[in-house]
Design an enzyme around this catalytic site. Structure first.
Site, mmCIF file in Angstrom:
data_model
loop_
_atom_site.group_PDB
_atom_site.id
_atom_site.type_symbol
_atom_site.label_atom_id
_atom_site.label_comp_id
_atom_site.label_asym_id
_atom_site.label_seq_id
_atom_site.Cartn_x
_atom_site.Cartn_y
_atom_site.Cartn_z
ATOM 1 N N TRP A 44 0.834 -1.208 0.000
ATOM 2 C CA TRP A 44 0.000 0.000 0.000
ATOM 3 C C TRP A 44 0.864 1.251 0.000
ATOM 4 O O TRP A 44 0.657 2.162 -0.791
ATOM 5 C CB TRP A 44 -0.925 0.012 1.231
ATOM 6 C CG TRP A 44 -1.778 1.260 1.263
ATOM 7 C CD1 TRP A 44 -3.002 1.427 0.701
ATOM 8 C CD2 TRP A 44 -1.436 2.531 1.863
ATOM 9 N NE1 TRP A 44 -3.460 2.716 0.899
ATOM 10 C CE2 TRP A 44 -2.519 3.411 1.610
ATOM 11 C CE3 TRP A 44 -0.330 2.997 2.575
ATOM 12 C CZ2 TRP A 44 -2.514 4.736 2.063
ATOM 13 C CZ3 TRP A 44 -0.335 4.318 3.014
ATOM 14 C CH2 TRP A 44 -1.420 5.175 2.762
ATOM 15 N N TYR A 95 1.102 3.982 -3.051
ATOM 16 C CA TYR A 95 0.662 5.358 -2.798
ATOM 17 C C TYR A 95 1.780 6.343 -3.117
ATOM 18 O O TYR A 95 1.552 7.397 -3.726
ATOM 19 C CB TYR A 95 0.209 5.515 -1.351
ATOM 20 C CG TYR A 95 -0.317 6.897 -1.028
ATOM 21 C CD1 TYR A 95 -1.619 7.264 -1.345
ATOM 22 C CD2 TYR A 95 0.502 7.849 -0.423
ATOM 23 C CE1 TYR A 95 -2.102 8.533 -1.063
ATOM 24 C CE2 TYR A 95 0.027 9.117 -0.133
ATOM 25 C CZ TYR A 95 -1.271 9.463 -0.458
ATOM 26 O OH TYR A 95 -1.734 10.721 -0.187
ATOM 27 N N ASP A 145 -5.871 -0.994 -0.326
ATOM 28 C CA ASP A 145 -6.488 0.166 0.322
ATOM 29 C C ASP A 145 -7.946 -0.122 0.674
ATOM 30 O O ASP A 145 -8.716 -0.622 -0.164
ATOM 31 C CB ASP A 145 -6.396 1.371 -0.620
ATOM 32 C CG ASP A 145 -6.999 2.624 -0.021
ATOM 33 O OD1 ASP A 145 -6.329 3.259 0.795
ATOM 34 O OD2 ASP A 145 -8.155 2.955 -0.361
#
Length: 477
Positions: free
Chosen positions: A420, A424, A440
């Protein structure tokens, strides 16, 4: 880049903003080149030549139109491998890489030969990298002369020229007038100010309100703020061993498909990289209709959604670690504490801007206990230290000019950085349009999926624009 003259002329005739920046029109009867949205009298087709870049038009002997101002045209971002290389090269040029190390230094940063870079540049822009960079410097100078009241000497150095004499000679040779004449023609249009404002174009539609809402919800107090439709923040950039700090303000330019960017005097020596980072933060090179077509209906009615980038990739990465498995509000609180504790104070005209986010070198020298004392759990404190040391030592590059696959691999190798966090960071710091944080919670909720692998499989249809798909999925929550 192959251009069909008949198709280009039809787009030019329609003043279609979707083609702005995709090509430029040289008018043989006047010796001037224009954007396809120019409102000047339409020339006959036989008097038009079409070019893939402003640099190619200038290399053919055309000078820029004073009405539509080609220097204000938006750029064009893409994900194809050859074009991604060109895009990375252009970003590094904006950071001053060509001036610092020449063409060989630029190629070393990109990991390609000079011959290959020249070939892909010729294919995309119709011109060599050096000629392209020279035109970009001249167009920035033209923008500064037209939109600000900076002295000509300051314009020359802010545009990336190392010599006023060289700037004057090249400007007069290319544009057939001295810089002072262009400044005289623009006299009275720009108020005297220590913080000049410039316009950066985009292709409509553009959901600025949505982008500002995203940034505002995550704004780090003291470092950035969103108020009254204006985004403001502190900025620090290093160049040739010297730090330059100041502030920027960004908002909609009245009546134009452009943002108005105000830059404080302290950042003028590094103006090109500042503007390049603003363009990345606000995703100004986006081609919204091409992306909407690739999202298979997900973007319908919201084609203007953009992918938020970063002014500082390291800052975004630290904030991503602080935001692991906590709410946006909690992550914002931790980031505020982090900036206040380890950042540097900065005097600005704005009460909301007081601090510059700490640099990797500063963070790398911290102790684990110093970070943990802010309420950061030990595992995340270790991740932040490992990240800072990797960036400081050059083992990790967090900018859109970096190869996303290489940076993602380096991120995953750091302790405390899972998929994640890596994805990101790739979305925002690297500006990678195909990043997809499939684990997510919001992404899974928007898709109605409990299984992250299933969410990843469903996202295949959105390649290579999965990061934009994430923004649309979050928008629906």
């Amino acid at each position: 880049m192959s251009l069909d003259a008949a198709s280009c002329y039809r787009a030019y005739q329609a003043r279609d903003a979707r083609f702005d920046g995709r090509f430029f029109v040289g008018v043989t009867s006047t010796g001037i080149y224009c954007r396809p949205v120019c409102t000047a009298r339409l020339p006959k087709p036989k008097h038009c030549r079409f070019f893939p870049s402003a640099a190619a038009a200038e290399a053919a002997g055309f000078r820029p139109c004073l009405l539509c101002r080609p220097e204000s045209a938006p750029g064009l971002s893409t994900v194809r491998s050859g074009q991604r290389l060109v895009e990375a090269a252009v970003r590094l040029m904006g950071e001053g890489c060509l001036e610092d190390g020449g063409i060989e230094g630029l190629c070393a940063r990109l990991g390609v030969t000079a011959r290959h870079l020249r070939r892909v540049f010729k294919s995309r822009f119709g011109i060599s990298p050096v000629a392209f960079a020279q035109t970009q410097r001249l167009l920035l100078a033209k923008k500064l002369l037209t939109e600000t009241s900076l002295p000509v000497t300051d314009v020359a150095f802010a545009s990336g020229f190392s010599s006023l004499r060289r700037f004057n000679a090249l400007f007069a040779s290319r544009y057939r007038m001295p810089p002072t004449r262009l400044r005289a023609s623009a006299a009275g249009e720009s108020p005297a100010t220590d913080a000049p404002g410039l316009e950066l174009g985009y292709r409509p539609p553009y959901d600025l309100a949505g982008l500002l809402a995203f940034l505002g919800a995550r704004a780090v107090d003291g470092v950035e703020a969103v108020e009254g439709g204006i985004y403001r923040r502190t900025v620090r950039l290093s160049r040739h061993g010297a730090d330059h700090a100041g502030w920027i303000a960004v908002g909609q330019a009245a009546g134009k498909n452009a943002l108005r960017v105000t830059v404080s005097a302290g950042l003028m020596p590094v103006l090109p990289p500042v503007l390049a980072r603003v363009s990345h933060l606000f995703d100004l090179d986006c081609d919204p209709w091409a992306i909407a077509d690739g999202l298979a209906g997900l973007a319908a009615g919201h084609e203007g959604v953009r992918l938020p980038g970063a002014m500082d990739g390291f800052e975004v990465a630290v904030r991503a670690i602080l935001g692991q498995q906590v709410t946006v509000a909690a992550a914002r609180t931790l980031a505020r504490r982090f900036a206040a504790a380890f950042g540097e104070p900065l005097d600005t005209p704005f009460r909301a801007l007081t601090t510059v986010f700490p640099a990797p070198e500063r963070v790398a020298a911290l102790s684990l206990d110093a970070i943990a004392s802010l309420g950061v759990i030990a595992g995340r404190a270790r991740a932040i230290l490992a990240l800072a040391r990797a960036v400081r030592d050059g083992e990790l590059v967090l900018s859109p000019a970096a190869a996303p696959e290489t940076s993602l691999e380096a991120l995953r190798a750091l302790p405390g950085i899972g998929e994640w966090t890596a994805q990101y960071i790739a979305m925002r710091a690297l500006g990678w349009p195909d990043a997809f944080p499939h684990t997510d919670h919001g992404v899974k909720k928007a898709l109605g999926e409990a299984d992250a692998k299933r969410a990843l499989q469903r996202a295949e249809v959105w390649r290579p624009w999965r990061a934009y798909a994430v923004m649309h999925l979050w928008r629906t929550l």
